[in-house]
Design a protein around this motif. Structure first.
Motif, PDB file in Angstrom:
ATOM      1  N   UNK A 116     -25.514  44.901 -37.509  1.00 32.04           N
ATOM      2  CA  UNK A 116     -24.574  45.951 -37.231  1.00 32.04           C
ATOM      3  C   UNK A 116     -23.119  45.677 -37.381  1.00 32.04           C
ATOM      4  N   UNK A 117     -22.394  46.509 -37.624  1.00 36.99           N
ATOM      5  CA  UNK A 117     -20.791  46.418 -37.928  1.00 36.99           C
ATOM      6  C   UNK A 117     -20.045  47.096 -37.039  1.00 36.99           C
ATOM      7  N   UNK A 118     -19.078  46.410 -36.261  1.00 40.86           N
ATOM      8  CA  UNK A 118     -18.219  46.968 -35.110  1.00 40.86           C
ATOM      9  C   UNK A 118     -16.882  46.687 -35.620  1.00 40.86           C
ATOM     10  N   UNK A 119     -16.054  47.833 -35.866  1.00 39.64           N
ATOM     11  CA  UNK A 119     -14.664  47.773 -36.373  1.00 39.64           C
ATOM     12  C   UNK A 119     -13.869  47.576 -34.741  1.00 39.64           C
ATOM     13  N   UNK A 120     -13.208  46.451 -35.014  1.00 41.70           N
ATOM     14  CA  UNK A 120     -12.223  46.073 -33.861  1.00 41.70           C
ATOM     15  C   UNK A 120     -11.096  46.786 -33.919  1.00 41.70           C
ATOM     16  N   UNK A 121     -10.277  47.206 -32.541  1.00 42.02           N
ATOM     17  CA  UNK A 121      -9.293  48.276 -32.768  1.00 42.02           C
ATOM     18  C   UNK A 121      -8.070  47.279 -32.877  1.00 42.02           C
ATOM     19  N   UNK A 122      -8.126  46.038 -32.796  1.00 42.37           N
ATOM     20  CA  UNK A 122      -6.801  45.262 -32.795  1.00 42.37           C
ATOM     21  C   UNK A 122      -6.677  44.858 -31.248  1.00 42.37           C
ATOM     22  N   UNK A 123      -5.416  44.233 -31.356  1.00 43.54           N
ATOM     23  CA  UNK A 123      -5.136  43.473 -29.905  1.00 43.54           C
ATOM     24  C   UNK A 123      -4.891  44.843 -28.926  1.00 43.54           C
ATOM     25  N   UNK A 124      -5.484  44.431 -27.830  1.00 47.92           N
ATOM     26  CA  UNK A 124      -5.430  45.268 -26.576  1.00 47.92           C
ATOM     27  C   UNK A 124      -4.703  44.890 -25.309  1.00 47.92           C
ATOM     28  N   UNK A 125      -4.102  45.765 -24.690  1.00 52.06           N
ATOM     29  CA  UNK A 125      -3.539  45.279 -23.471  1.00 52.06           C
ATOM     30  C   UNK A 125      -4.343  45.661 -22.370  1.00 52.06           C
ATOM     31  N   UNK A 127      -3.885  46.472 -19.296  1.00 56.70           N
ATOM     32  CA  UNK A 127      -3.768  47.924 -18.598  1.00 56.70           C
ATOM     33  C   UNK A 127      -3.565  48.881 -19.695  1.00 56.70           C
ATOM     34  N   UNK A 128      -3.818  48.886 -20.845  1.00 47.54           N
ATOM     35  CA  UNK A 128      -3.704  50.121 -21.972  1.00 47.54           C
ATOM     36  C   UNK A 128      -4.759  50.942 -21.743  1.00 47.54           C
ATOM     37  N   UNK A 129      -4.529  51.877 -22.752  1.00 53.12           N
ATOM     38  CA  UNK A 129      -5.496  53.126 -22.607  1.00 53.12           C
ATOM     39  C   UNK A 129      -6.960  52.688 -23.071  1.00 53.12           C
ATOM     40  N   UNK A 130      -7.959  53.295 -22.623  1.00 53.49           N
ATOM     41  CA  UNK A 130      -9.227  53.099 -22.963  1.00 53.49           C
ATOM     42  C   UNK A 130      -9.639  53.307 -24.421  1.00 53.49           C
ATOM     43  N   UNK A 131     -10.323  52.395 -25.143  1.00 57.22           N
ATOM     44  CA  UNK A 131     -10.531  52.746 -26.568  1.00 57.22           C
ATOM     45  C   UNK A 131     -11.792  53.489 -26.740  1.00 57.22           C
TER      46      UNK A 131
END
Length: 131
Positions: A116-125, A127-131
């Motif tokens: 399986x390959x999962x693309x990571x969205x990068x750094x997250x906060x 209290x940031x918006x859901x991905x």
């Protein structure tokens, strides 16, 4: 057996006849596996069904592979890891000592396992918006 007095009216013969019905073989197992799956057991409905008859069961697979290990008790083990990718027809043939036989086949499709390959969205906060 002829008695000592040779009187044919005193002759006794005992004959034991064992009737062996024609086997009606069915096998059960999965139809789709992945190359990383654990070995599975394939079973026959004939296990212990004709105890009065000498019988021989033979497991075969086409194309030939080391992935099938047939037991003498009417069960077999199929390893998709050893078999590899492809379609495999597994057949169980049961023959009685009287020469009656039947066979059943099962096709198992072994698919390649994918990583399986999962693309990571990068750094997250936090209290940031859901991905």
């Amino acid at each position: 057996t002829l008695p000592a007095d040779c009187n044919q009216d005193n002759i006794n013969n005992d004959v034991i006849i064992t009737f062996c019905p024609r086997p009606d073989v069915e096998i059960n197992g999965p139809s789709v596996l992945c190359t990383r799956d654990n070995p599975v057991t394939i079973t026959s409905n004939m296990v212990g069904r004709l105890p009065q008859c000498d019988q021989t069961g033979v497991w075969t697979v086409s194309p030939a592979t080391a992935g099938l290990i047939g037991g003498t008790d009417g069960t077999a083990s199929f390893s998709p890891v050893l078999a590899g990718e492809g379609n495999f027809v597994i057949t169980y043939t049961l023959t009685t000592g009287a020469g009656c036989s039947d066979a059943s086949s099962l096709t198992i499709q072994v698919n390649a396992s994918s990583d399986p390959f999962f693309a990571t969205p990068g750094p997250l906060c936090i209290d940031g918006a859901p991905v």
